[in-house]
Design a protein around this motif. Structure first.
Motif, PDB file in Angstrom:
ATOM      1  N   VAL A  72      25.665   5.039 -25.567  1.00 48.70           N
ATOM      2  CA  VAL A  72      25.611   3.780 -24.811  1.00 48.70           C
ATOM      3  C   VAL A  72      26.368   4.114 -23.519  1.00 48.70           C
ATOM      4  O   VAL A  72      25.716   3.659 -22.510  1.00 48.70           O
ATOM      5  N   ALA A  73      27.376   5.002 -23.711  1.00 48.28           N
ATOM      6  CA  ALA A  73      28.007   5.333 -22.111  1.00 48.28           C
ATOM      7  C   ALA A  73      27.392   5.987 -21.289  1.00 48.28           C
ATOM      8  O   ALA A  73      26.960   6.014 -20.012  1.00 48.28           O
ATOM      9  N   ARG A  74      26.287   6.943 -21.890  1.00 48.41           N
ATOM     10  CA  ARG A  74      25.272   7.872 -21.328  1.00 48.41           C
ATOM     11  C   ARG A  74      23.983   6.985 -20.593  1.00 48.41           C
ATOM     12  O   ARG A  74      23.746   7.203 -19.554  1.00 48.41           O
ATOM     13  N   ILE A  75      23.817   5.811 -21.486  1.00 50.77           N
ATOM     14  CA  ILE A  75      22.915   4.878 -20.767  1.00 50.77           C
ATOM     15  C   ILE A  75      23.379   4.526 -19.739  1.00 50.77           C
ATOM     16  O   ILE A  75      22.748   4.147 -18.577  1.00 50.77           O
ATOM     17  N   GLU A  76      24.531   3.949 -19.839  1.00 51.24           N
ATOM     18  CA  GLU A  76      25.070   3.226 -18.466  1.00 51.24           C
ATOM     19  C   GLU A  76      25.245   4.154 -17.219  1.00 51.24           C
ATOM     20  O   GLU A  76      25.163   3.846 -16.182  1.00 51.24           O
ATOM     21  N   ARG A  77      25.477   5.359 -17.859  1.00 48.62           N
ATOM     22  CA  ARG A  77      25.681   6.469 -16.748  1.00 48.62           C
ATOM     23  C   ARG A  77      24.341   6.738 -15.814  1.00 48.62           C
ATOM     24  O   ARG A  77      24.061   6.932 -14.765  1.00 48.62           O
ATOM     25  N   ALA A  78      23.205   6.478 -16.753  1.00 52.61           N
ATOM     26  CA  ALA A  78      21.855   6.821 -16.305  1.00 52.61           C
ATOM     27  C   ALA A  78      21.455   5.768 -15.547  1.00 52.61           C
ATOM     28  O   ALA A  78      20.853   5.952 -14.470  1.00 52.61           O
ATOM     29  N   ARG A  79      21.765   4.332 -15.887  1.00 51.01           N
ATOM     30  CA  ARG A  79      21.496   3.272 -15.031  1.00 51.01           C
ATOM     31  C   ARG A  79      22.179   3.226 -13.725  1.00 51.01           C
ATOM     32  O   ARG A  79      21.753   2.849 -12.482  1.00 51.01           O
ATOM     33  N   ALA A  80      23.481   3.897 -13.881  1.00 46.31           N
ATOM     34  CA  ALA A  80      24.058   3.810 -12.665  1.00 46.31           C
ATOM     35  C   ALA A  80      23.645   5.013 -11.613  1.00 46.31           C
ATOM     36  O   ALA A  80      23.379   4.678 -10.215  1.00 46.31           O
ATOM     37  N   MET A  81      22.846   6.082 -12.035  1.00 47.02           N
ATOM     38  CA  MET A  81      22.320   6.967 -11.417  1.00 47.02           C
ATOM     39  C   MET A  81      20.822   6.424 -10.868  1.00 47.02           C
ATOM     40  O   MET A  81      20.388   6.765  -9.601  1.00 47.02           O
ATOM     41  N   GLU A  84      20.504   3.216 -10.077  1.00 47.27           N
ATOM     42  CA  GLU A  84      20.955   2.486  -8.968  1.00 47.27           C
ATOM     43  C   GLU A  84      21.154   3.303  -7.592  1.00 47.27           C
ATOM     44  O   GLU A  84      20.984   2.846  -6.457  1.00 47.27           O
ATOM     45  N   LYS A  85      21.693   4.289  -7.928  1.00 46.95           N
ATOM     46  CA  LYS A  85      22.309   5.339  -7.006  1.00 46.95           C
ATOM     47  C   LYS A  85      20.829   5.942  -6.165  1.00 46.95           C
ATOM     48  O   LYS A  85      20.969   6.089  -5.008  1.00 46.95           O
ATOM     49  N   SER A  86      20.036   6.145  -6.825  1.00 44.55           N
ATOM     50  CA  SER A  86      18.618   6.630  -6.326  1.00 44.55           C
ATOM     51  C   SER A  86      17.942   6.005  -5.356  1.00 44.55           C
ATOM     52  O   SER A  86      17.129   6.221  -4.682  1.00 44.55           O
ATOM     53  N   ALA A  87      18.358   4.443  -5.125  1.00 43.79           N
ATOM     54  CA  ALA A  87      17.836   3.586  -4.195  1.00 43.79           C
ATOM     55  C   ALA A  87      18.379   3.761  -2.930  1.00 43.79           C
ATOM     56  O   ALA A  87      17.995   3.070  -1.995  1.00 43.79           O
ATOM     57  N   ASN A 101      12.823  11.157  -6.795  1.00 43.11           N
ATOM     58  CA  ASN A 101      14.052  11.229  -7.196  1.00 43.11           C
ATOM     59  C   ASN A 101      14.290   9.977  -7.972  1.00 43.11           C
ATOM     60  O   ASN A 101      14.861  10.051  -9.027  1.00 43.11           O
ATOM     61  N   ARG A 102      13.645   9.091  -7.609  1.00 40.92           N
ATOM     62  CA  ARG A 102      14.005   7.299  -8.200  1.00 40.92           C
ATOM     63  C   ARG A 102      13.227   7.495  -9.436  1.00 40.92           C
ATOM     64  O   ARG A 102      13.695   7.020 -10.319  1.00 40.92           O
ATOM     65  N   GLU A 103      12.133   7.842  -9.420  1.00 40.18           N
ATOM     66  CA  GLU A 103      11.228   7.873 -10.512  1.00 40.18           C
ATOM     67  C   GLU A 103      11.677   8.915 -11.744  1.00 40.18           C
ATOM     68  O   GLU A 103      11.879   8.389 -12.786  1.00 40.18           O
ATOM     69  N   MET A 104      12.256   9.817 -11.171  1.00 40.71           N
ATOM     70  CA  MET A 104      13.201  10.994 -12.222  1.00 40.71           C
ATOM     71  C   MET A 104      14.238   9.905 -12.755  1.00 40.71           C
ATOM     72  O   MET A 104      14.646  10.299 -13.866  1.00 40.71           O
ATOM     73  N   LEU A 161      16.860   7.271 -17.416  1.00 37.48           N
ATOM     74  CA  LEU A 161      17.278   6.073 -17.989  1.00 37.48           C
ATOM     75  C   LEU A 161      16.564   5.821 -19.309  1.00 37.48           C
ATOM     76  O   LEU A 161      17.106   5.657 -20.335  1.00 37.48           O
ATOM     77  N   THR A 162      15.246   6.245 -19.281  1.00 30.70           N
ATOM     78  CA  THR A 162      14.556   6.025 -20.600  1.00 30.70           C
ATOM     79  C   THR A 162      14.864   6.914 -21.392  1.00 30.70           C
ATOM     80  O   THR A 162      14.754   6.722 -22.816  1.00 30.70           O
ATOM     81  N   ILE A 163      15.201   8.182 -21.134  1.00 33.25           N
ATOM     82  CA  ILE A 163      15.327   9.410 -21.881  1.00 33.25           C
ATOM     83  C   ILE A 163      16.824   9.012 -22.647  1.00 33.25           C
ATOM     84  O   ILE A 163      16.823   9.518 -23.776  1.00 33.25           O
ATOM     85  N   SER A 164      17.616   8.556 -21.827  1.00 25.88           N
ATOM     86  CA  SER A 164      18.965   8.210 -22.731  1.00 25.88           C
ATOM     87  C   SER A 164      18.901   7.083 -23.595  1.00 25.88           C
ATOM     88  O   SER A 164      19.642   7.325 -24.532  1.00 25.88           O
ATOM     89  N   GLN A 165      17.881   6.077 -23.352  1.00 27.78           N
ATOM     90  CA  GLN A 165      17.905   5.108 -24.281  1.00 27.78           C
ATOM     91  C   GLN A 165      17.207   5.675 -25.356  1.00 27.78           C
ATOM     92  O   GLN A 165      17.476   5.275 -26.641  1.00 27.78           O
ATOM     93  N   LEU A 166      16.148   6.614 -25.299  1.00 32.28           N
ATOM     94  CA  LEU A 166      15.480   7.146 -26.534  1.00 32.28           C
ATOM     95  C   LEU A 166      16.339   8.134 -27.132  1.00 32.28           C
ATOM     96  O   LEU A 166      16.713   8.076 -28.423  1.00 32.28           O
ATOM     97  N   ASP A 167      17.411   8.846 -26.584  1.00 30.75           N
ATOM     98  CA  ASP A 167      18.210   9.732 -27.287  1.00 30.75           C
ATOM     99  C   ASP A 167      19.087   9.092 -27.990  1.00 30.75           C
ATOM    100  O   ASP A 167      19.687   9.296 -29.030  1.00 30.75           O
ATOM    101  N   ARG A 168      19.560   7.814 -27.584  1.00 31.66           N
ATOM    102  CA  ARG A 168      20.480   6.779 -28.360  1.00 31.66           C
ATOM    103  C   ARG A 168      19.713   6.464 -29.666  1.00 31.66           C
ATOM    104  O   ARG A 168      20.269   6.255 -30.553  1.00 31.66           O
TER     105      ARG A 168
END
Length: 488
Positions: free
Chosen positions: A84-93, A95-98, A164-167, A172-179
């Protein structure tokens, strides 16, 4: 050389601030300090499940059904919490990509002093206070304050920002699937530990009955021996059997304690928490009836397959992004500022600049070519990983059903063996008590009966664990839906 008291004050202030922050950071980053400050992150159990203990202890205090156990593991397992923490980190990334699509705005102030002719010239001109007849070879000492606002935005960089934003979205999708993949594994492992506790409890019951039966026969044998109606070898044989049954009982009880500690670890609680488990009915986990339907389901729902496909998409994006190094970059920059030696700014002496900047790197030492070759290699590796994951999932489903078939066949054999061993034991026991069978035959029959019961227990729970492994193999548990178990 002239020295401004302003500069001295600024330097002393910065030195003192750095010293204070450095001293404070030693305590701020201590292990105990961090654990205390973020204690609320240590346990996710709700009040209805948590024991009446300090929050950091994180314990349960009730008899858990199979569904209770799955709910707690889903909410509190450390591996899932890390996911879950990795998902939040991916979500932050994400937001950063914008950020590159928005202008960057800075407010600044600076203080400068010296005797460099170029700096003197430009700062004096920006102050609108250049003295007439200035000797630019020896202008003398000067000082200047400058405050302003600068802004800039990238207009074109070869499409790298969009990719980079699409990546980042894909990440984020990969982090959710890994979870989801971790959840699949945790749920199946938790069920296995749950059934290990129940199996160990049954082993303990069988061992306790065997100890009690052997102890009863030993008391009778001791009376008969004291009366001269039994041989010492028979008495010694019973004592040896008594020691063996007690050893099995000790092992069974220890196995039960270890199984409970293993489940506590999966639940994310302390190993000594006083919780119990409630027996679950047979076939508690829903699975497809045949392996072909299971494989079709797995190809759609296994998170690992979806994850590797997202990684393949991301690798293709990385290949396209690597081409941006061959294209120019266009930026827009603007600045509004004012200068004055005494920080007495005036709107009549302000300054502004605005411009477009084009930068085209004609030769970069083959760095872009290297980036493209690296991205292509990563794409090739991901394609191979996609194939490997597909084959692994197919094998996983097949192996899970083969293990289930083996467990079911073993259960049939052991159940039949229990019936035969029980009948034999009861018959031999009557013969032994009537004097027509010796102690050796009785001990053999009693041992065979105890072992057959333990074998049946092991086969029964192996079947239930095999069903849980099938559920894992087909992707039954994911973060988007609740696990399905039937409670007895």
């Amino acid at each position: 050389m002239p020295r401004s008291p302003v500069l001295t004050t600024l330097v002393c202030t910065l030195v003192c601030a750095a010293t204070v922050i450095g001293c404070a950071s030693k305590d701020a980053y201590r292990y105990d300090t961090i654990k205390t400050e973020y204690a609320d992150m240590a346990c996710n159990l709700g009040k209805s499940q948590a024991a009446d203990t300090p929050p950091a202890t994180c314990a349960v205090n009730s008899n858990l059904t199979l569904q209770d156990m799955l709910d707690i593991a889903q909410a509190n397992n450390p591996d899932l919490l890390m996911a879950v923490a990795r998902i939040e980190r991916a979500r932050a990334m994400l937001e950063k990509s914008a950020a590159p699509f928005y202008p960057q705005i800075n407010v600044y102030s600076e203080y400068l002093q010296g005797d460099a002719p170029s700096a003197y010239l430009f700062k004096s001109i920006d102050q609108r206070k250049l003295p007439p007849g200035t000797d630019f070879n020896a202008p003398g000492w000067f000082e200047n304050f400058e405050s302003g606002v600068s802004a800039g935005i990238n207009l074109f960089n070869g499409g790298r920002d969009g990719l980079n934003r699409e990546m980042a979205k894909t990440g984020l999708t990969i982090s959710q699937l890994d979870r989801d993949g971790i959840e699949n594994q945790v749920m199946a492992t938790a069920i296995g530990a749950y059934y290990d506790i129940l199996a160990a409890a049954n082993f303990t019951t069988v061992a306790e009955e065997s100890v009690e039966s052997t102890r009863s026969q030993l008391r009778i044998m001791e009376v008969r021996f004291q009366a001269g109606g039994a041989l010492k070898t028979d008495l010694l044989s019973l004592r040896v059997r008594m020691a063996e049954t007690e050893e099995v009982l000790v092992q069974s009880r220890n196995r039960q304690r270890l199984a409970k500690a293993a489940l506590a670890e999966i639940l994310g609680v302390e190993p000594d928490v006083p919780f119990g488990v409630v027996d679950a009915q047979a076939y508690a986990v829903d699975i497809p009836d045949d392996p072909f339907s299971a494989l079709d389901y797995a190809l759609i729902h296994r998170p690992e397959l979806a994850s590797v496909r997202e990684k393949l998409r991301r690798s293709k994006m990385a290949v396209d992004a690597s081409r941006a190094g061959y294209l120019p970059q266009v930026d827009f920059m603007t600045r509004y500022y004012a200068d004055d030696p005494d920080m007495k700014y005036s709107a009549n002496r302000d300054n502004w600049t605005a411009g477009l900047y084009l930068n085209w790197k004609i030769f970069d030492g083959f760095a872009t070519a290297g980036d493209r070759a690296e991205a292509l290699s990563q794409l090739q590796e991901t394609m191979a990983a996609d194939r490997k994951t597909l084959l692994a999932v197919k094998f996983d489903v097949k192996r899970a059903y083969l293990n289930l078939n083996e467990a079911e066949e073993r259960l049939k054999v052991t159940a039949s063996n229990v019936r035969t061993a029980k009948e034999t034991y009861e018959l031999v026991k009557r013969q032994y008590e009537g004097g027509s069978a010796d102690i050796t035959r009785y001990l053999e029959a009693e041992l065979a009966y105890s072992r057959s019961r333990m074998s049946e227990t092991a086969a029964y729970f192996d079947r239930e664990k095999a069903r849980a492994q099938i559920a894992r193999a087909i992707g039954h548990w994911t973060g988007s839906r609740e696990s399905s178990v039937q409670e007895g």
